[in-house]
Design a protein around this motif. Structure first.
Motif, PDB file in Angstrom:
ATOM      1  N   ASN A 131       0.792  -1.245  -0.125  1.00  0.00           N
ATOM      2  CA  ASN A 131      -0.049  -0.042  -0.010  1.00  0.00           C
ATOM      3  C   ASN A 131       0.678   1.347   0.056  1.00  0.00           C
ATOM      4  O   ASN A 131       0.147   2.270  -0.207  1.00  0.00           O
ATOM      5  N   LEU A 268      -4.496  -9.036  -2.551  1.00  0.00           N
ATOM      6  CA  LEU A 268      -4.199  -7.670  -3.859  1.00  0.00           C
ATOM      7  C   LEU A 268      -2.609  -7.616  -3.780  1.00  0.00           C
ATOM      8  O   LEU A 268      -2.243  -7.168  -5.052  1.00  0.00           O
ATOM      9  N   LYS A 272      -1.878  -7.230  -7.763  1.00  0.00           N
ATOM     10  CA  LYS A 272      -2.232  -5.966  -8.423  1.00  0.00           C
ATOM     11  C   LYS A 272      -1.378  -5.519  -9.520  1.00  0.00           C
ATOM     12  O   LYS A 272      -2.239  -4.497 -10.276  1.00  0.00           O
ATOM     13  N   VAL A 291      -9.903  -2.791  -7.841  1.00  0.00           N
ATOM     14  CA  VAL A 291      -8.645  -2.648  -8.592  1.00  0.00           C
ATOM     15  C   VAL A 291      -8.740  -3.397  -9.801  1.00  0.00           C
ATOM     16  O   VAL A 291      -8.043  -3.540 -10.831  1.00  0.00           O
ATOM     17  N   ASP A 293     -10.011  -4.339 -13.510  1.00  0.00           N
ATOM     18  CA  ASP A 293     -10.480  -3.478 -14.867  1.00  0.00           C
ATOM     19  C   ASP A 293     -11.835  -3.941 -15.588  1.00  0.00           C
ATOM     20  O   ASP A 293     -12.231  -3.053 -16.036  1.00  0.00           O
TER      21      ASP A 293
END
Length: 313
Positions: A131, A268, A272, A291, A293
């Motif tokens: 993060n 994630l 990611k 996250v 698409d």
């Protein structure tokens, strides 16, 4: 300044992770050497010598180096450690097992999971499960570094002029550790960390039987690797070889399908960076959609078989 890349292999095949580590080493702007340590691995040393950017290959061969046991490999690396300004490992189970031992013996810090080389002494690495990104500068005489594979495109170019191979006397066998056997998971699909398409399942699949019945046909159609969230692994749907995430494998395929995965921060962190993320989940508020698409709010037990059917033979 000279960098030593530690080659990962199984005494038979040079692992692709070595080429990611080599790519990171080339960005340091130093001379690059590669250490191939194992048993009967002269052919692997010759293979490493063919890659562009390699100036020398060190070849350490002994029976006690077979299997890549960290307890036996580390003394050989430490013995030549003071010749180098950088020692680079792939951030795989192999590299993560040996690197801390080397750093400790050389009395230097370790810089883990590097995602960018900013200068020979400054690196970028993720913190807080990805993060935030930290910029880390090391003033140690030897920088011991592990590099995240997904952040560095592997070196595939071959050089017409092969690097010289230097025989390196391995450190003596301490007798404290020996490989007595190995149980390997044999996969018929692409390796998870190298696949261009990954189909991952989470706890939403409900059982090991449903994981197999729902995801395997889709993976077969796409010629994809199979992955899983930690929740699915902990529930016993698949073995931990399939786990993607902070405590599993880091992947960055062209397409990542997250099926029945809520999107916990730890998961994630492992996927990611995928180029395209497709999420299928019946919970419209699932964090994975933040996250993704492409997101489909639907019952996975209906949506995935329908998708598989439309892909054709």
């Amino acid at each position: 300044m000279t960098t030593l890349v530690i080659a990962e292999h199984d005494d038979t095949t040079l692992k692709a992770s070595t080429l990611n580590a080599l790519a990171a080493a080339k960005q340091l702007g130093t001379a690059v050497h590669v250490l191939v340590a194992g048993h009967n691995v002269h052919a692997l040393a010759a293979e490493a010598a063919a890659f562009e950017g390699v100036e020398k290959v060190l070849h350490a061969d002994a029976r006690h180096l077979a299997g890549g046991l960290a307890e036996n490999i580390e003394p050989t690396i430490v013995a030549v450690g003071d010749r180098y300004t950088h020692i680079v490992f792939p951030a795989t189970a192999y590299g993560k097992n040996i690197a801390p031992r080397v750093a400790a013996k050389l009395a230097v810090g370790q810089i883990s999971d590097v995602t960018a080389v900013l200068s020979p002494d400054t690196f970028e690495r993720p913190i807080y499960a990805g993060n935030a990104m930290a910029t880390v500068q090391s003033l140690d005489p030897v920088k011991v570094v592990t590099v995240r594979l997904s952040a560095f495109a592997p070196v595939n170019a071959r050089s017409e002029r092969h690097a010289p191979i230097e025989a390196l006397a391995p450190a003596p066998d301490s007798g404290r550790s020996a490989l007595v056997g190995r149980e390997l998971t044999k996969l018929e699909r692409p390796e998870l960390t190298a696949a261009k398409i990954v189909v991952s399942g989470g706890r939403g699949l409900g059982s090991a039987e449903q994981y197999k019945a729902v995801l395997e046909p889709l993976a077969d159609k796409l010629q994809a690797a199979l992955g899983a969230s930690r929740a699915a692994v902990d529930a016993g749907y698949v073995s931990n070889d399939f786990q993607v995430g902070q405590t599993g494998k880091i992947v960055a395929p062209d397409v990542y399908f997250a099926v029945g995965i809520s999107g916990a921060i730890q998961h994630l962190a492992g996927m990611k960076d995928s180029k395209t993320i497709v999420a299928i989940n019946k919970d419209a508020e699932a964090p994975i959609f933040g996250v993704a698409d492409l997101g489909l709010v639907a019952d996975l037990f209906e949506a995935v078989p329908e998708l598989t059917g439309k892909l054709g033979a």
